[in-house]
Design an enzyme around this catalytic site. Structure first.
Site, mmCIF file in Angstrom:
data_model
loop_
_atom_site.group_PDB
_atom_site.id
_atom_site.type_symbol
_atom_site.label_atom_id
_atom_site.label_comp_id
_atom_site.label_asym_id
_atom_site.label_seq_id
_atom_site.Cartn_x
_atom_site.Cartn_y
_atom_site.Cartn_z
ATOM 1 N N CYS A 118 87.270 17.408 71.805
ATOM 2 C CA CYS A 118 86.905 17.725 70.280
ATOM 3 C C CYS A 118 86.192 18.906 70.496
ATOM 4 C CB CYS A 118 86.160 16.282 70.372
ATOM 5 S SG CYS A 118 85.885 17.197 68.023
ATOM 6 N N CYS A 120 83.670 19.790 68.592
ATOM 7 C CA CYS A 120 82.761 20.926 68.014
ATOM 8 C C CYS A 120 81.278 20.274 68.570
ATOM 9 C CB CYS A 120 82.482 19.118 66.764
ATOM 10 S SG CYS A 120 82.062 17.617 67.687
ATOM 11 N N CYS A 128 85.597 20.953 64.280
ATOM 12 C CA CYS A 128 86.136 19.853 65.320
ATOM 13 C C CYS A 128 87.364 21.038 65.627
ATOM 14 C CB CYS A 128 86.562 18.762 64.921
ATOM 15 S SG CYS A 128 85.050 17.495 64.905
ATOM 16 N N LYS A 193 90.120 7.852 62.612
ATOM 17 C CA LYS A 193 88.469 8.232 62.891
ATOM 18 C C LYS A 193 87.896 8.407 61.588
ATOM 19 C CE LYS A 193 85.039 11.238 64.749
ATOM 20 N NZ LYS A 193 85.074 12.373 65.769
ATOM 21 N N ARG A 215 83.006 17.338 57.669
ATOM 22 C CA ARG A 215 84.055 16.352 57.744
ATOM 23 C C ARG A 215 85.350 16.081 57.618
ATOM 24 N NH1 ARG A 215 81.552 18.151 62.831
ATOM 25 N NH2 ARG A 215 80.499 17.310 63.314
ATOM 26 N N GLU A 231 98.350 6.964 60.547
ATOM 27 C CA GLU A 231 97.632 7.224 61.138
ATOM 28 C C GLU A 231 98.470 6.980 63.350
ATOM 29 O OE1 GLU A 231 96.239 10.401 61.549
ATOM 30 O OE2 GLU A 231 94.939 11.022 60.322
ATOM 31 N N LYS A 246 87.155 4.347 64.938
ATOM 32 C CA LYS A 246 85.766 4.101 64.838
ATOM 33 C C LYS A 246 85.558 4.509 63.297
ATOM 34 C CE LYS A 246 82.872 8.155 66.662
ATOM 35 N NZ LYS A 246 83.199 9.395 67.144
ATOM 36 N N SER A 272 76.762 5.522 67.457
ATOM 37 C CA SER A 272 75.328 5.926 66.650
ATOM 38 C C SER A 272 74.630 5.582 66.622
ATOM 39 C CB SER A 272 74.944 7.154 67.485
ATOM 40 O OG SER A 272 76.075 8.075 66.482
HETATM 41 C C1 PBG Z 1 82.760 14.485 68.074
HETATM 42 C C2 PBG Z 1 82.339 12.792 68.194
HETATM 43 C C3 PBG Z 1 81.496 12.326 66.982
HETATM 44 C C4 PBG Z 1 81.663 10.934 67.568
HETATM 45 C C5 PBG Z 1 82.487 10.744 68.506
HETATM 46 N N1 PBG Z 1 83.360 12.350 68.922
HETATM 47 C C6 PBG Z 1 81.196 12.512 66.008
HETATM 48 C C7 PBG Z 1 81.794 13.171 64.963
HETATM 49 O O1 PBG Z 1 82.838 12.935 64.429
HETATM 50 O O2 PBG Z 1 80.797 13.999 64.166
HETATM 51 C C8 PBG Z 1 80.356 10.644 66.985
HETATM 52 C C9 PBG Z 1 79.696 9.710 67.560
HETATM 53 C C10 PBG Z 1 78.867 8.538 67.383
HETATM 54 O O3 PBG Z 1 77.999 8.730 66.593
HETATM 55 O O4 PBG Z 1 78.282 7.285 68.687
HETATM 56 N N2 PBG Z 1 84.117 14.747 67.322
#
Ligand code: PBG
Length: 320
Positions: A118, A120, A128, A193, A215, A231, A246, A272
């Site tokens: 990615c 970002c 991204c 995602k 996003r 998707e 995710k 997270s």
């Molecule tokens: C990158 C990415 C993100 C996460 C994983 N890859 C952040 C986002 O999309 O803002 C989030 C992972 C997490 O919150 O543990 N694009």
């Protein structure tokens, strides 16, 4: 089926041995992936130890510890020295992730090294992909993502995991990997995602919060599940080897729906914010962290995930 009093479901709940015999879902370290952040200024976060940021050197030490504890796979994220409009640190031969990959590969032949693909974390604006005004240009971004995946494969990645949500990125990455002789490198596609509120702590650790806007122009609307299946279908057509959903806990129904529709291996990312919420509640003694974590991870597996990316992976190695 006979009913009460002939049938008493409590009979198999009486002892731990009996419960174990009829348990339908089990956690194995073989199915877990630990995220690792590599950045120029290592930071420790006492409240969220899974989201600490490593230098290449401490990442190697961390990987040694993880591997000796029985962890089988890591997912690498990089925070570059300097960010720019294009996010060129992502495909820099000498970039943080590329250097970490070479260092880790040298010491660990068996540890599975997966890389996030990615831009970002590498762009000055935190989006991204490359911008055209305030809009992320899908097709321009594909070339850069493909270049990033190839540079990671070159540096030793076992699998690449695009998380950008551009249309067509799996196909672009597959073509580029094959052109460069990496036809054996699998693509773990973050197929569904969502534009989720649960990525907050990650964006702090990765310094990747968007400088303006959000996003929602590329990540999925959390209200949709049929779209998640579309998707996945597109990613399968473009050559994805594994699908990923995710976040995980807010999407258990999506995991189940994808499991039922597709035969590819399926991953889920326990993100997270899901980790941080339980850590925070446990710090206030509102819940027991270990029990809550194990219950969450079991629920993700029960919903149908084969592989789980989780910040608890290191602790899980102690718990199991
Ligand atoms: C990158 C990415 C993100 C996460 C994983 N890859 C952040 C986002 O999309 O803002 C989030 C992972 C997490 O919150 O543990 N694009």
């Amino acid at each position: 089926m006979s009913s009460f009093p002939i049938t008493r479901l409590r009979r198999f709940r009486r002892t731990s041995g009996l419960r174990g015999l009829v348990r339908e879902t089990r956690l194995s370290l073989d199915d877990f992936v630990m995220p690792l952040f590599i950045g120029p200024e290592p930071i420790t976060n006492d409240e969220l130890p899974g989201l600490r940021r490593h230098s290449v050197e401490t990442a190697v030490r961390e990987a040694d510890e993880l591997a000796s504890a029985g962890v089988k796979a890591v997912l690498l994220f990089g925070i570059p020295e300097e960010k720019n409009e294009e996010g060129s640190g992502a495909w820099d031969e000498d970039g943080v992730v590329q250097r970490a990959l070479r260092a880790l590969r040298e010491r660990h032949t068996d540890l599975v090294l997966i890389t996030d693909v990615c831009l970002c974390e590498y762009t000055s604006h935190g989006h991204c992909g490359v911008l055209d005004g305030e809009h992320v240009d899908n097709d321009e971004t594909l070339t850069l993502l493909a270049r990033t995946a190839v540079s990671q494969a070159e540096a030793g990645a076992d699998a690449v995991a695009p998380s950008d949500m551009m249309d067509g990125r799996v196909g672009a990455i597959r073509a580029a990997l094959d052109d460069e002789g990496y036809e054996s490198t699998p693509i773990l596609a973050y197929s569904a995602k969502y534009a989720s509120a649960f990525y907050g702590p990650f964006r702090e650790a990765a310094e990747s919060a968007p400088a303006f806007g959000d996003r929602r122009g590329y990540q999925m609307d959390p209200a949709n599940v049929r779209e998640a299946l579309r998707e996945c279908e597109l990613d399968v057509d473009e050559g994805a080897d594994m699908l990923m959903i995710k976040p995980a806990l807010p999407c258990l129904d999506v995991i189940r729906a994808v499991r039922e529709e597709f035969d590819l291996p399926l991953a889920a990312y326990n993100v997270s914010g899901e980790y941080a919420m339980i850590k925070a509640a446990a710090a206030k003694r509102l819940i027991d962290e270990r029990q809550a974590a194990l219950e969450s991870l079991t629920a993700i597996k029960r919903a149908g995930a084969d592989v789980v990316v989780s910040y608890w992976t290191k602790e899980l190695a102690q718990w199991l």
